[in-house]
Write a protein that holds these residues in place. Structure first.
Motif, PDB file in Angstrom:
ATOM      1  N   TRP A  55      27.914  21.183  29.673  1.00 16.00           N
ATOM      2  CA  TRP A  55      27.520  22.538  29.318  1.00 16.00           C
ATOM      3  C   TRP A  55      27.932  22.815  27.878  1.00 16.00           C
ATOM      4  CZ3 TRP A  55      30.230  23.753  34.430  1.00 16.00           C
ATOM      5  CH2 TRP A  55      29.309  23.709  35.483  1.00 16.00           C
ATOM      6  N   ARG A  56      26.982  23.099  27.037  1.00 16.88           N
ATOM      7  CA  ARG A  56      27.252  23.321  25.615  1.00 16.88           C
ATOM      8  C   ARG A  56      27.199  24.787  25.218  1.00 16.88           C
ATOM      9  NH1 ARG A  56      23.652  18.355  22.947  1.00 16.88           N
ATOM     10  NH2 ARG A  56      24.870  16.645  23.877  1.00 16.88           N
ATOM     11  N   ASP A  78      33.216  43.238  29.372  1.00 18.24           N
ATOM     12  CA  ASP A  78      33.482  44.654  29.140  1.00 18.24           C
ATOM     13  C   ASP A  78      34.991  44.769  28.960  1.00 18.24           C
ATOM     14  OD1 ASP A  78      34.493  44.367  31.725  1.00 18.24           O
ATOM     15  OD2 ASP A  78      32.743  45.274  32.662  1.00 18.24           O
ATOM     16  N   PHE A  79      35.560  45.908  29.248  1.00 12.50           N
ATOM     17  CA  PHE A  79      36.993  46.089  29.038  1.00 12.50           C
ATOM     18  C   PHE A  79      37.794  45.910  30.333  1.00 12.50           C
ATOM     19  CE2 PHE A  79      35.046  48.394  25.519  1.00 12.50           C
ATOM     20  CZ  PHE A  79      35.768  47.894  24.454  1.00 12.50           C
ATOM     21  N   SER A  80      37.195  45.324  31.347  1.00 14.04           N
ATOM     22  CA  SER A  80      37.875  45.162  32.627  1.00 14.04           C
ATOM     23  C   SER A  80      38.770  43.938  32.631  1.00 14.04           C
ATOM     24  CB  SER A  80      36.850  45.040  33.762  1.00 14.04           C
ATOM     25  OG  SER A  80      36.148  43.812  33.656  1.00 14.04           O
ATOM     26  N   LEU A  81      39.756  43.952  33.536  1.00 15.71           N
ATOM     27  CA  LEU A  81      40.646  42.810  33.707  1.00 15.71           C
ATOM     28  C   LEU A  81      39.870  41.599  34.221  1.00 15.71           C
ATOM     29  CD1 LEU A  81      43.551  41.731  33.626  1.00 15.71           C
ATOM     30  CD2 LEU A  81      43.847  42.588  35.966  1.00 15.71           C
ATOM     31  N   THR A  82      38.872  41.864  35.075  1.00 16.58           N
ATOM     32  CA  THR A  82      38.046  40.777  35.601  1.00 16.58           C
ATOM     33  C   THR A  82      37.318  40.047  34.482  1.00 16.58           C
ATOM     34  OG1 THR A  82      37.721  41.892  37.725  1.00 16.58           O
ATOM     35  CG2 THR A  82      36.108  40.219  37.122  1.00 16.58           C
ATOM     36  N   ALA A  83      36.740  40.780  33.544  1.00 17.74           N
ATOM     37  CA  ALA A  83      36.029  40.153  32.429  1.00 17.74           C
ATOM     38  C   ALA A  83      36.995  39.365  31.552  1.00 17.74           C
ATOM     39  CB  ALA A  83      35.323  41.217  31.600  1.00 17.74           C
ATOM     40  N   ARG A  84      38.175  39.898  31.320  1.00 18.12           N
ATOM     41  CA  ARG A  84      39.169  39.185  30.509  1.00 18.12           C
ATOM     42  C   ARG A  84      39.571  37.876  31.183  1.00 18.12           C
ATOM     43  NH1 ARG A  84      43.046  40.481  26.536  1.00 18.12           N
ATOM     44  NH2 ARG A  84      44.951  39.237  26.673  1.00 18.12           N
ATOM     45  N   GLN A  85      39.779  37.917  32.507  1.00 21.56           N
ATOM     46  CA  GLN A  85      40.157  36.711  33.230  1.00 21.56           C
ATOM     47  C   GLN A  85      39.035  35.676  33.203  1.00 21.56           C
ATOM     48  OE1 GLN A  85      43.051  35.883  34.355  1.00 21.56           O
ATOM     49  NE2 GLN A  85      42.393  33.944  35.276  1.00 21.56           N
ATOM     50  N   THR A  86      37.791  36.135  33.314  1.00 20.05           N
ATOM     51  CA  THR A  86      36.655  35.213  33.267  1.00 20.05           C
ATOM     52  C   THR A  86      36.552  34.553  31.898  1.00 20.05           C
ATOM     53  OG1 THR A  86      35.473  36.597  34.867  1.00 20.05           O
ATOM     54  CG2 THR A  86      34.171  34.996  33.624  1.00 20.05           C
ATOM     55  N   LEU A  87      36.725  35.325  30.846  1.00 21.86           N
ATOM     56  CA  LEU A  87      36.696  34.756  29.499  1.00 21.86           C
ATOM     57  C   LEU A  87      37.821  33.746  29.314  1.00 21.86           C
ATOM     58  CD1 LEU A  87      35.715  34.541  26.613  1.00 21.86           C
ATOM     59  CD2 LEU A  87      36.933  36.670  26.091  1.00 21.86           C
ATOM     60  N   LYS A  88      38.982  34.063  29.853  1.00 25.41           N
ATOM     61  CA  LYS A  88      40.108  33.123  29.756  1.00 25.41           C
ATOM     62  C   LYS A  88      39.776  31.809  30.452  1.00 25.41           C
ATOM     63  CE  LYS A  88      45.119  32.897  30.545  1.00 25.41           C
ATOM     64  NZ  LYS A  88      46.308  33.639  31.029  1.00 25.41           N
ATOM     65  N   ARG A  97      38.737  26.110  30.290  1.00 26.69           N
ATOM     66  CA  ARG A  97      37.991  25.027  30.926  1.00 26.69           C
ATOM     67  C   ARG A  97      37.029  24.320  29.969  1.00 26.69           C
ATOM     68  NH1 ARG A  97      37.853  24.731  36.529  1.00 26.69           N
ATOM     69  NH2 ARG A  97      38.971  26.398  37.617  1.00 26.69           N
ATOM     70  N   PHE A  98      36.452  25.063  29.029  1.00 25.87           N
ATOM     71  CA  PHE A  98      35.391  24.499  28.196  1.00 25.87           C
ATOM     72  C   PHE A  98      35.665  24.761  26.712  1.00 25.87           C
ATOM     73  CE2 PHE A  98      33.557  26.063  32.244  1.00 25.87           C
ATOM     74  CZ  PHE A  98      33.337  24.830  32.845  1.00 25.87           C
TER      75      PHE A  98
END
Length: 281
Positions: A143-144, A151-161, A166-167
């Motif tokens: 995956w490239r 957004d400003f949610s904790l869920t979005a921050r965790q997903t970005l992390k 991972r990549f």
């Protein structure tokens, strides 16, 4: 992070791309791969032994074909068959093996969002103890280009992390869908346009600060791009995917898993790329 991946096979043609993606991910991450098939618990008991052997042989043959088709390396692999309810056994196996990732094939009911809710795929997404990849595209490469709606949610921050950890070699687009009050009533007025530009710039600065703080925490400088688009989140994400054809979209699951996520439903009912659903914390 655990170095164990779990691939759930239903032996279908639709599952081949996901199997190959699981092989590629296991090799890239130096992880062991468990290929699991769940047998119907209502089958006659006397048929199970022969059926288990047939399933194992089929998975082994598919493995050989996929490695030749995509020039894939052979990871540490275990083929398993168990008897039970598919979603429950997949989740149980993920817990027992402390899997860092579950890989599933795309469901066959494409374009039928109303039929997704009771499927094994959706049940696993609600109950999995780790991120889940739903894959259907040929794994001809890593995956490239990865899109992460933020957004400003904790869920979005965790997903970005998760994406950054991972990549680290991928190009990551951070996509934010924005809307402002008053657009319908006074959107054509000059004073509103000036105010809108100011608000969008303020929003971009705030998002940049959020991303920068996460980069400092991870002590890395990945290849990221922040994109702000006006509109409904589903429409913005769908349009972006059609224009730019990313390899993967990463979403956070809801903290209340019984509530359907419109973005998840949209991506899985009309698939254009692979999807990873991450836990909200």
């Amino acid at each position: 992070m655990s170095r164990s991946l779990l691939f759930a096979s239903d032996l279908s043609q639709e599952n081949r791309g996901a199997f190959a993606r699981a092989l590629r991910l296991a090799h890239e991450q130096g992880a062991a791969l468990s290929a699991l098939h769940v047998l119907d618990p209502y089958l006659p008991h006397r048929t199970l032994h022969d059926l288990e052997q047939a399933v194992s042989d089929d998975i082994s043959a598919t493995l050989t074909d996929l490695r030749e088709d995509y020039a894939l390396a052979m990871p540490q692999l275990m083929i398993q068959t168990v008897v039970g309810e598919p979603h429950a056994e997949i989740v149980r196996e993920a817990h027992e093996r402390q899997a860092s990732l579950i890989v599933l094939g795309m469901h066959r009911k494409r374009g039928q969002k109303e039929l997704l809710q009771g499927t094994t795929m959706m049940r696993v997404l609600r109950s999995a103890p780790c991120p889940v990849v739903v894959a259907f595209t040929p794994p001809t490469q890593s995956w490239r280009h990865i899109v992460v709606p933020i957004d400003f949610s904790l869920t979005a921050r965790q997903t970005l992390k998760e994406a950054l950890i991972r990549f680290p070699e991928a190009h990551i687009t951070l996509l934010h869908a924005w809307s402002l009050p008053g657009e319908r009533e006074v959107g054509n007025q000059a004073f509103y346009a000036q105010w809108r530009d100011h608000e969008v710039n303020r929003l971009r600065t705030a998002l940049d600060n959020e991303v920068d703080s996460l980069m400092d925490e991870l002590q890395g400088v990945p290849d990221t791009q922040l994109v702000l688009e006006p509109g409904n989140p589903c429409d913005v994400l769908g349009d972006y995917i059609k224009r730019h054809s990313p390899d993967l979209v990463m979403l956070g699951s809801r903290s209340r898993p019984q509530q359907p996520n419109p973005l998840t439903e949209m991506l899985l009912s009309e698939p254009h790329c692979d999807v990873m659903i991450c836990r909200p914390w």
